[in-house]
Design an enzyme around this catalytic site. Structure first.
Site, PDB file in Angstrom:
ATOM      1  N   ASP A   1       0.925  -0.779  -0.100  1.00 26.79           N
ATOM      2  CA  ASP A   1       0.333  -0.129   0.197  1.00 26.79           C
ATOM      3  C   ASP A   1       0.555   1.482  -0.088  1.00 26.79           C
ATOM      4  OD1 ASP A   1      -2.716   1.247   0.396  1.00 26.79           O
ATOM      5  OD2 ASP A   1      -2.672   1.520   2.026  1.00 26.79           O
TER       6      ASP A   1
ATOM      7  N   HIS B   1       3.063   3.663  -8.907  1.00 21.27           N
ATOM      8  CA  HIS B   1       2.227   1.884  -9.368  1.00 21.27           C
ATOM      9  C   HIS B   1       3.275   1.426 -10.082  1.00 21.27           C
ATOM     10  CE1 HIS B   1      -1.530   2.294  -7.741  1.00 21.27           C
ATOM     11  NE2 HIS B   1      -2.197   2.174  -8.452  1.00 21.27           N
TER      12      HIS B   1
ATOM     13  N   LEU C   1      11.066 -20.715  -4.365  1.00 27.22           N
ATOM     14  CA  LEU C   1       9.532 -19.681  -4.205  1.00 27.22           C
ATOM     15  C   LEU C   1       8.120 -19.797  -4.389  1.00 27.22           C
ATOM     16  CD1 LEU C   1       9.884 -16.745  -2.047  1.00 27.22           C
ATOM     17  CD2 LEU C   1       9.312 -15.841  -3.889  1.00 27.22           C
TER      18      LEU C   1
HETATM   19  C1  FPP Z   1      -2.035   0.023  -3.185  1.00 30.59           C
HETATM   20  O1  FPP Z   1      -1.366   1.730  -3.789  1.00 30.59           O
HETATM   21  C2  FPP Z   1      -1.628  -0.906  -4.431  1.00 30.59           C
HETATM   22  C3  FPP Z   1      -2.147  -1.372  -5.112  1.00 30.59           C
HETATM   23  C4  FPP Z   1      -4.115  -1.413  -5.983  1.00 30.59           C
HETATM   24  C5  FPP Z   1      -1.567  -1.969  -6.617  1.00 30.59           C
HETATM   25  C6  FPP Z   1      -0.606  -2.612  -6.307  1.00 30.59           C
HETATM   26  C7  FPP Z   1       0.193  -3.100  -7.428  1.00 30.59           C
HETATM   27  C8  FPP Z   1       1.654  -2.944  -7.471  1.00 30.59           C
HETATM   28  C9  FPP Z   1       2.968  -2.601  -6.289  1.00 30.59           C
HETATM   29  C10 FPP Z   1       2.003  -3.530  -8.458  1.00 30.59           C
HETATM   30  C11 FPP Z   1       2.956  -4.909  -8.275  1.00 30.59           C
HETATM   31  C12 FPP Z   1       2.675  -5.409  -9.379  1.00 30.59           C
HETATM   32  C13 FPP Z   1       2.307  -6.949  -9.213  1.00 30.59           C
HETATM   33  C14 FPP Z   1       1.946  -7.974 -11.283  1.00 30.59           C
HETATM   34  C15 FPP Z   1       2.167  -8.080  -8.287  1.00 30.59           C
HETATM   35  P1  FPP Z   1      -2.870   2.494  -3.362  1.00 30.59           P
HETATM   36  O2  FPP Z   1      -2.956   3.123  -4.649  1.00 30.59           O
HETATM   37  O3  FPP Z   1      -3.292   2.119  -2.429  1.00 30.59           O
HETATM   38  O4  FPP Z   1      -1.840   3.858  -2.615  1.00 30.59           O
HETATM   39  P2  FPP Z   1      -2.575   5.264  -1.725  1.00 30.59           P
HETATM   40  O5  FPP Z   1      -3.037   3.858  -0.741  1.00 30.59           O
HETATM   41  O6  FPP Z   1      -1.253   5.370  -1.449  1.00 30.59           O
HETATM   42  O7  FPP Z   1      -3.398   5.784  -2.453  1.00 30.59           O
END
Ligand code: FPP
Length: 246
Positions: free
Chosen positions: A17, A34, A128
């Site tokens: 997050d 992202h 893994l």
């Molecule tokens: C949450 O941060 C993150 C997500 C909903 C997307 C997570 C995806 C990735 C880290 C890419 C990884 C990819 C793979 C294939 C494993 P948020 O957008 O909710 O952040 P915020 O709370 O700061 O808005």
């Protein structure tokens, strides 16, 4: 005081997050957050493999994430697709076994095919065990398991009394790996957000304010050190665990 008694966790589950806030702090579009999160994921997978961690489960897209702006959902899908295409062969070379958990029928055929192909290419690998939760929800997982077992009862292959904690554990996702020892949530929130509700019953919970793109190997080390300092009692007393009393 009871001494700590843990070593390296066998299975780590992460809620990644804070990508959006990381980007906002830098005046960048959420997409950049992202993308940075994706790079962090590459590093974390590598770090876990290097440390001999047996299983890593990542929450990439929750069943609630469809409610995000269409453009962001599209971008995440694109990132998953491109990420899978670019990473699978390297993961395979490193012995990583990939699988996806969640209701994947909601994704494009292209993405579903990439997921299945990544799974079949890496199925025999013994390194893994990387599980990526996509369109996943813990309640969905439990309901899905209940349906599977109910169907078996209806077909007469099991009796209602055969439904036990063990048989339920085999019916939920991740049945091939041990339950997570350590849960990590980055980004400051202290919630489980419908992640692995069945599996986290005895998991140690670690929350950090670090935003996911900044979650480095050193931050992973901090989480593992926290885990090493916890005494896992599974309902027993501290003395029972340390062997002081029977
Ligand atoms: C949450 O941060 C993150 C997500 C909903 C997307 C997570 C995806 C990735 C880290 C890419 C990884 C990819 C793979 C294939 C494993 P948020 O957008 O909710 O952040 P915020 O709370 O700061 O808005």
């Amino acid at each position: 005081m009871n001494p700590p008694c843990n070593t390296t966790p066998k299975h780590i589950a992460i809620i990644m997050d804070g990508n959006g806030r990381w980007a906002k702090k830098r005046g960048l579009p959420r997409a950049a957050g992202h993308q940075a999160g994706f790079r962090t994921t590459r590093d974390i997978v590598e770090a876990c493999a290097r440390r001999g961690i047996k299983a890593l489960t990542l929450f990439a897209f929750s069943s609630e994430n469809w409610a995000r702006p269409e453009q962001e959902v599209g971008l995440l899908m694109d990132l998953f697709l491109r990420g899978l295409k670019s990473e699978v062969s390297k993961l395979h070379d490193n012995g990583v076994c990939i699988n996806f958990i969640g209701e994947r029928s909601a994704f494009s055929e292209k993405l579903q095919n990439e997921m299945s192909s990544a799974e079949s290419i890496t199925v025999e690998n013994t390194g893994l065990h990387l599980s990526v939760a996509v369109n996943y929800g813990g309640r969905w997982d439990i309901v899905n398991a209940a349906r599977k077992l109910a169907l078996q009862v209806q077909q007469g292959t099991i009796q209602p009394n055969d439904i036990t904690i063990d048989s339920f554990s085999s019916a939920v996702t991740l049945s091939k790996v041990t339950e997570p020892d350590l849960f990590i949530r980055t980004g400051g929130e202290k919630r489980i957000s419908n992640y692995l509700l069945w599996h986290l019953a005895y998991t140690e919970l670690y929350f950090t304010d670090v935003l996911y793109p900044d979650f480095s190997d050193a931050e992973l080390e901090n989480a593992i050190t926290f885990f090493a300092g916890r005494q896992r009692r599974f309902g027993k007393t501290g003395d029972q665990v340390t062997g002081k009393h029977a």
